[in-house]
Design a protein around this motif. Sequence first.
Motif, PDB file in Angstrom:
ATOM      1  N   TYR A 231       0.830  -1.207   0.000  1.00  0.00           N
ATOM      2  CA  TYR A 231       0.000   0.000   0.000  1.00  0.00           C
ATOM      3  C   TYR A 231       0.867   1.263   0.000  1.00  0.00           C
ATOM      4  CZ  TYR A 231      -3.228   3.579   1.781  1.00  0.00           C
ATOM      5  OH  TYR A 231      -3.958   4.732   1.964  1.00  0.00           O
ATOM      6  N   ILE A 232       0.501   2.213  -0.879  1.00  0.00           N
ATOM      7  CA  ILE A 232       1.210   3.496  -0.948  1.00  0.00           C
ATOM      8  C   ILE A 232       0.287   4.646  -0.572  1.00  0.00           C
ATOM      9  CG2 ILE A 232       2.415   5.130  -2.452  1.00  0.00           C
ATOM     10  CD1 ILE A 232       3.348   2.809  -4.138  1.00  0.00           C
ATOM     11  N   GLY A 233      -0.965   4.570  -1.016  1.00  0.00           N
ATOM     12  CA  GLY A 233      -1.899   5.658  -0.755  1.00  0.00           C
ATOM     13  C   GLY A 233      -3.231   5.377  -1.429  1.00  0.00           C
ATOM     14  N   ARG A 234      -4.087   6.380  -1.485  1.00  0.00           N
ATOM     15  CA  ARG A 234      -5.412   6.233  -2.061  1.00  0.00           C
ATOM     16  C   ARG A 234      -5.513   6.967  -3.395  1.00  0.00           C
ATOM     17  NH1 ARG A 234      -9.004   2.575  -0.673  1.00  0.00           N
ATOM     18  NH2 ARG A 234     -10.804   3.985  -0.692  1.00  0.00           N
ATOM     19  N   HIS A 235      -6.187   6.344  -4.374  1.00  0.00           N
ATOM     20  CA  HIS A 235      -6.427   7.004  -5.652  1.00  0.00           C
ATOM     21  C   HIS A 235      -7.892   7.418  -5.767  1.00  0.00           C
ATOM     22  CE1 HIS A 235      -8.573   3.650  -7.559  1.00  0.00           C
ATOM     23  NE2 HIS A 235      -7.591   2.817  -7.241  1.00  0.00           N
ATOM     24  N   LYS A 236      -8.186   8.289  -6.733  1.00  0.00           N
ATOM     25  CA  LYS A 236      -9.511   8.895  -6.883  1.00  0.00           C
ATOM     26  C   LYS A 236     -10.476   8.047  -7.694  1.00  0.00           C
ATOM     27  CE  LYS A 236      -7.665  12.554  -8.753  1.00  0.00           C
ATOM     28  NZ  LYS A 236      -7.515  13.891  -9.398  1.00  0.00           N
ATOM     29  N   GLY A 237     -10.003   6.942  -8.243  1.00  0.00           N
ATOM     30  CA  GLY A 237     -10.804   6.120  -9.143  1.00  0.00           C
ATOM     31  C   GLY A 237     -10.004   5.860 -10.402  1.00  0.00           C
TER      32      GLY A 237
END
Length: 362
Positions: A231-237
């Motif tokens: 895991y690196i981070g969250r994306h917007k879609g």
Amino acid sequence: MKKAIIAMSGGVDSSVAALLTKESGDECIGATMKLYNNEDIGVHREKTCCSLDDVEDARSVAYQMDMPYYVFNFTADFHTEVMDRFVDAYENGCTPNPCIDCNRYLKFDKMFHRMQEIGYDYIVTGHYARVEYDEKRDRYLLKKAVDDTKDQSYVLYMLTQEQLAHVKLPLGGLRKDQVRVIAEKHGFINARKHDSQDICFVPDGDYAKFIEKYTGKKTPEGDFVDKEGNYIGRHKGIIHYTIGQRRGLSIPAASRLYVCEISPKTNTVVLGDNADLFSSELEADSVNLISVDSLAEPKRVTAKIRYRHKEQPATAWQTPDGILHVKFDEPQRAITKGQAVVMYDGDEVVGGGVINKIYSQS
């Protein structure tokens, strides 16, 4: 005397193609494809093709040449064959080329059938490419334009032998500055009109905003991960990203990160270094061959993996199930699913297909 339908977009290129065809002595009618309603997608007149304002420009030029002019309403087909495919591709982690789909399903399918229905002989467009008949091989060839800065043979690779037999491209032997001079000489209203640069139904370039408005649903967020799945981070879609993208990731890192893979099944976007973007081999489906019957035996070609890509030396072949394999001599950066790979043998288009698999470097 032959009878021709001139596909008129409202731009200078199709207008000069119409003029040259009419001057050849053939009987001509002008036709513009109505593909969508401007107000439905917020399109501005100066940025697109086939808008209502372009219809008026095309009509003006046609009437100036005393040429009958018609508008063919293909809006339903455009939604199904171009816009729906565009959305589906992005939702499945691909990056499509809707201009190729428009040529494949609208201009050289729906327009082609309309030509046959009214008993006309061929379609004329303002594309910069050449069509020639080779008597020795008994086949039609698609070749690059003389003006290599405007060559559009890449977006025409899907033309069949039947279609090529009924297509004329009068601008293939001209340079763009020559075309504008001809238009100015004849007082065309669009002689200095800017070329459309954007996807017609997404003129601001915000594909994700268009897709969410078109589908009426918000794309779910997901995880950015590295090559090992960490895991690196969250994306917007996933619809917000394409292979090779660096900007807009909003991920702090010691070195630059790039989108290397998009996985719709897990809703993850894989990030990596620039070196991770290079690969040498791909597969493609929806294959169309022009200069040869098949690629059962490996053939040396040059190939492009996107419209602005400089073609590179490669070997191409097909497996018994028709899948196209292209292996480049040197690794290429950011080969992307959904884009077309188009192969050349000198000036001739060998054929092409839609990229559906990329082999990682080993």
